[in-house]
Design an enzyme around this catalytic site. Structure first.
Site, PDB file in Angstrom:
ATOM      1  N   ASP A 193     117.947 -24.558 -44.722  1.00 63.26           N
ATOM      2  CA  ASP A 193     119.078 -23.988 -45.432  1.00 63.26           C
ATOM      3  C   ASP A 193     120.255 -23.709 -44.506  1.00 63.26           C
ATOM      4  OD1 ASP A 193     120.192 -22.952 -47.900  1.00 63.26           O
ATOM      5  OD2 ASP A 193     120.058 -20.981 -46.970  1.00 63.26           O
ATOM      6  N   ARG A 194     119.998 -23.610 -43.187  1.00 67.08           N
ATOM      7  CA  ARG A 194     121.082 -23.335 -42.243  1.00 67.08           C
ATOM      8  C   ARG A 194     121.977 -24.544 -42.017  1.00 67.08           C
ATOM      9  NH1 ARG A 194     122.235 -18.082 -41.922  1.00 67.08           N
ATOM     10  NH2 ARG A 194     120.356 -16.843 -41.625  1.00 67.08           N
ATOM     11  N   MET A 274     123.511 -18.007 -52.490  1.00 67.57           N
ATOM     12  CA  MET A 274     124.921 -18.353 -52.639  1.00 67.57           C
ATOM     13  C   MET A 274     125.441 -19.240 -51.515  1.00 67.57           C
ATOM     14  SD  MET A 274     125.961 -17.052 -55.464  1.00 67.57           S
ATOM     15  CE  MET A 274     127.710 -17.332 -55.230  1.00 67.57           C
ATOM     16  N   ARG A 275     124.598 -19.545 -50.522  1.00 69.37           N
ATOM     17  CA  ARG A 275     125.084 -20.341 -49.405  1.00 69.37           C
ATOM     18  C   ARG A 275     125.544 -21.721 -49.868  1.00 69.37           C
ATOM     19  NH1 ARG A 275     121.347 -19.433 -45.811  1.00 69.37           N
ATOM     20  NH2 ARG A 275     122.550 -17.987 -44.544  1.00 69.37           N
ATOM     21  N   ALA A 276     124.863 -22.300 -50.861  1.00 66.02           N
ATOM     22  CA  ALA A 276     125.244 -23.628 -51.340  1.00 66.02           C
ATOM     23  C   ALA A 276     126.658 -23.622 -51.914  1.00 66.02           C
ATOM     24  CB  ALA A 276     124.243 -24.112 -52.385  1.00 66.02           C
TER      25      ALA A 276
END
Length: 663
Positions: A193-194, A274-276
């Site tokens: 995910d990073r 919410m990173r996407a």
């Protein structure tokens, strides 16, 4: 210094080149993960990118690359006064898979810290990569403790070294780029995910394009400097375009309409967190700047979704990466026209999703035939027998209990069996063998205390010499090799039975993925056995082989055991510290050839003689049971469990109990 292969000379791989260039325009996008088969220019393209990055201004003499316009107030080499600095090329720092923790974050001089209270610090790779690129080849093989350190640095933009009360902090903001071959295992979800963007690459199946790749590579190998000179103008043009896009980036407007499309897309594909959304917004903005526009178009949002979402949709390692483009188009169409009016897409700077073109045929960006998923259990020898059944689908996987191998190992870091490791619970101290990595403070003080008067101690500091230093011994967890030996003969052809067996094995594969194990798969049917999957960290590859496994023919049990024994022998030479567990899935029958039962017994006793942990999953069914699987388990020195018991408790729980009794 060797001349790198020019970025603009890479043939095709449009998505890969575009993702790298977008990060060059806007490092806030968050880096790139490049997934693909070997020999697809992954490393070549990444290494070539550094030559295109603009120079960075640094404080002269600062080992941590402080910006002279806004120096880090807590820099270990500071404090620095704001002022003019010197320019240097942006760095690309490579993190080796086998690097130590000290090499990554830096090392303190423990002896000086204890004796003098001085923070004598030697910077690591995180300091070198500040304001540049940190490149990890085979990132999926990186040890867990290094992954944790990368996650911390990427999240906080700083690296912290805390050791025995001595603390050092320095800025560490870098563009994280990783390459990997999925056949060798997947990444931990936290690290996956990073990465802001992900790209799937594959070699082109077009002969003309492959010819051009070979032609350019041979020309580069013959004379790298001359080859680079031929592409100097193209490289300069891309470098200038990156600078122009960076200058334009603050002026790009992300309207409400584009923002709603981004939010709707992330919601439609059910990505976590919410990173996407944030990554998609930054990517779409960078796409517009790269195209020379100040407004984000729907095509930018679509391209951003294709780069930022596929790796965030995987729920387990058996899910195929990718994005349903029809669903994406429907979502974008549903939310189009809301908010700001889009400018003319055919105006200046259109085509934000295209990287700079290169001479020669264009690649398909990873299209074409995919690597074969393996033929499952297709026999390589004659004699598979008539009546071969189509592959049965696996039942739904379930959560398993912890499987562990008895004793204390020395294998690679993992999360399964007890082992002596560099990380974990401190269990004692010893004199360091080589460089000191983990100081045992109490033992060091105890060793130095009796000699203070003889050493002439007069001040508050403790007089410590290298002979006093003690290394902490620690106990943690290791990863193991779980080798499945699966009977695919005609006696296993009952579809309901095979479906339950595959479901149980898939459950263990999922557990192996979570615990950082290696897995292997040996199948036997007809007249021979084959290694369907050599030992690997790629559990999804093992699941694919298992899913397509057909059944039929005789039962060469001895051949399966002997092939498994050979796999273990070879693996011990490659990785002698990794301990193995053999899971034999069979009804215990042995047919074909002279004295098949006796031969199978002799093969099984090889495992018992070497102390290999094993379990037999008894797949025999019907009112009359011969107990052959139980006999086989006795020969192996392991135990047996029926399918009914397996579904109630799982293979993993049984093996744990068996190994506890054997310990």
């Amino acid at each position: 210094m060797s001349t790198p292969f020019p970025f603009t000379a890479v043939v095709g791989q449009d998505d890969l080149r575009l993702a790298l260039l977008l990060n060059a325009v806007s490092p806030a996008v968050g880096g790139v993960l490049v997934r693909g088969e070997k020999g697809t220019a992954k490393s070549t393209a990444v290494r070539a990118l550094s030559a295109l990055l603009p120079e960075v201004a640094v404080v002269p003499g600062c080992r941590f690359s402080c910006d002279p316009a806004a120096p880090d107030p807590s820099c270990p080499d500071g404090p620095h006064e704001p002022g003019n600095g010197s320019a240097r090329p942006a760095r690309m720092v490579e993190l080796p898979v086998g690097a130590s923790e000290d090499r990554l974050v830096g090392a303190l001089d423990i002896e000086r810290a204890l004796a003098e209270g001085v923070k004598a610090f030697e910077p690591g790779l995180l300091a070198d990569a500040h304001r540049g690129i940190l490149y990890v080849d085979e990132v999926n093989l990186l040890h867990d403790h290094l992954v944790d350190l990368l996650l911390d640095a990427a999240a906080m933009g700083a690296s912290y070294v805390e050791r025995e009360g001595v603390s050092v902090r320095h800025a560490s903001k870098f563009l994280l780029v990783g390459t990997m071959n999925p056949e060798e295992g997947e990444l931990r979800p936290q690290l996956l995910d990073r990465f802001g963007l992900t790209v799937e690459v594959a070699a082109s199946r077009e002969p003309d394009q492959r010819v051009e790749v070979v032609r350019r590579r041979l020309a580069y190998d013959d004379d790298p400097a001359a080859f680079a000179t031929r592409w100097a103008d193209e490289e300069a043009a891309v470098r200038q375009r990156i600078v122009a896009a960076r200058e334009l980036l603050p002026s790009v407007r992300l309207g409400d309409g584009a923002l709603r499309q981004i939010a709707a897309t992330c919601a439609a594909f059910e990505v976590d967190g919410m990173r996407a959304d944030i990554v998609m917004a930054r990517t779409a903005t960078a796409l517009a700047a790269w195209a020379g526009r100040t407004d984000v178009l729907a095509e930018d949002v679509r391209q951003a979704a294709l780069l930022a979402l596929p790796h965030r949709r995987r729920r387990n390692p058996f899910d195929a990466p990718g994005l349903d483009e029809d669903k994406l188009d429907e979502t974008l169409e549903e939310f189009s026209g809301e908010g700001d009016e889009d400018p003319d897409p055919d105006g200046p700077g259109g085509g934000g999703g295209q990287p700079p073109s290169s001479d020669g045929p264009e690649a398909d960006g990873g299209s074409g035939a995919q690597p074969e998923a393996g033929d499952g259990g297709e026999p390589q020898a004659s004699g598979a027998g008539a009546g071969e059944q189509a592959a049965a689908r696996a039942s739904e996987p379930f959560r398993t209990k912890v499987l562990s191998v008895p004793g204390l190992g020395d294998g690679a870091a993992g999360r399964r069996s007890r082992a002596r490791t560099e990380h974990g619970r401190t269990t004692g101290a010893r004199r360091p063998r080589g460089a000191l990595t983990k100081l045992h403070l109490a033992a060091t003080v105890q060793a130095a205390a009796p000699h203070q008067r003889a050493r002439g101690r007069s001040g508050p500091g403790l007089v410590v010499r290298r002979d006093d230093l003690r290394q902490a011994t620690r106990e943690g967890r290791e990863g193991n090799l779980v080798l499945f030996v699966v009977d695919a003969s005609g006696s296993m052809a009952a579809r309901q039975r095979m479906s339950a067996v595959k479901g149980a094995v898939l459950s263990l594969l999922l557990d192996a993925y979570q615990r950082r194990d290696k897995v292997g798969l040996v199948t036997f049917r007809g007249s021979a056995a084959e290694v369907a999957l050599p030992p690997t960290s790629s559990v999804d590859a093992a699941a694919a082989r298992l899913e397509t496994l057909p059944t039929g023919g005789r039962t060469p049990l001895a051949a399966g055991l002997l092939r498994a024994h050979e796999v273990l022998r070879v693996e011990r030479l490659r990785d002698p510290a990794r301990r193995a567990l053999v899971v034999v899935v069979t009804d215990g029958r042995a047919t074909g050839g002279p004295e098949p039962v006796a031969l199978a017994g002799r093969a099984a006793r090889l495992f018992a003689a070497e102390g290999v942990a094993s379990v037999v999953v008894d797949c025999e069914s019907g009112p009359v049971r011969l107990g052959l699987a139980g006999q086989l388990a006795g020969e192996l020195g392991g135990t047996a469990v029926t399918l009914d018991e397996l579904r109630a408790d799982s293979i993993a729980g049984l093996v744990k109990d068996v190994q506890r009794r054997a310990a």
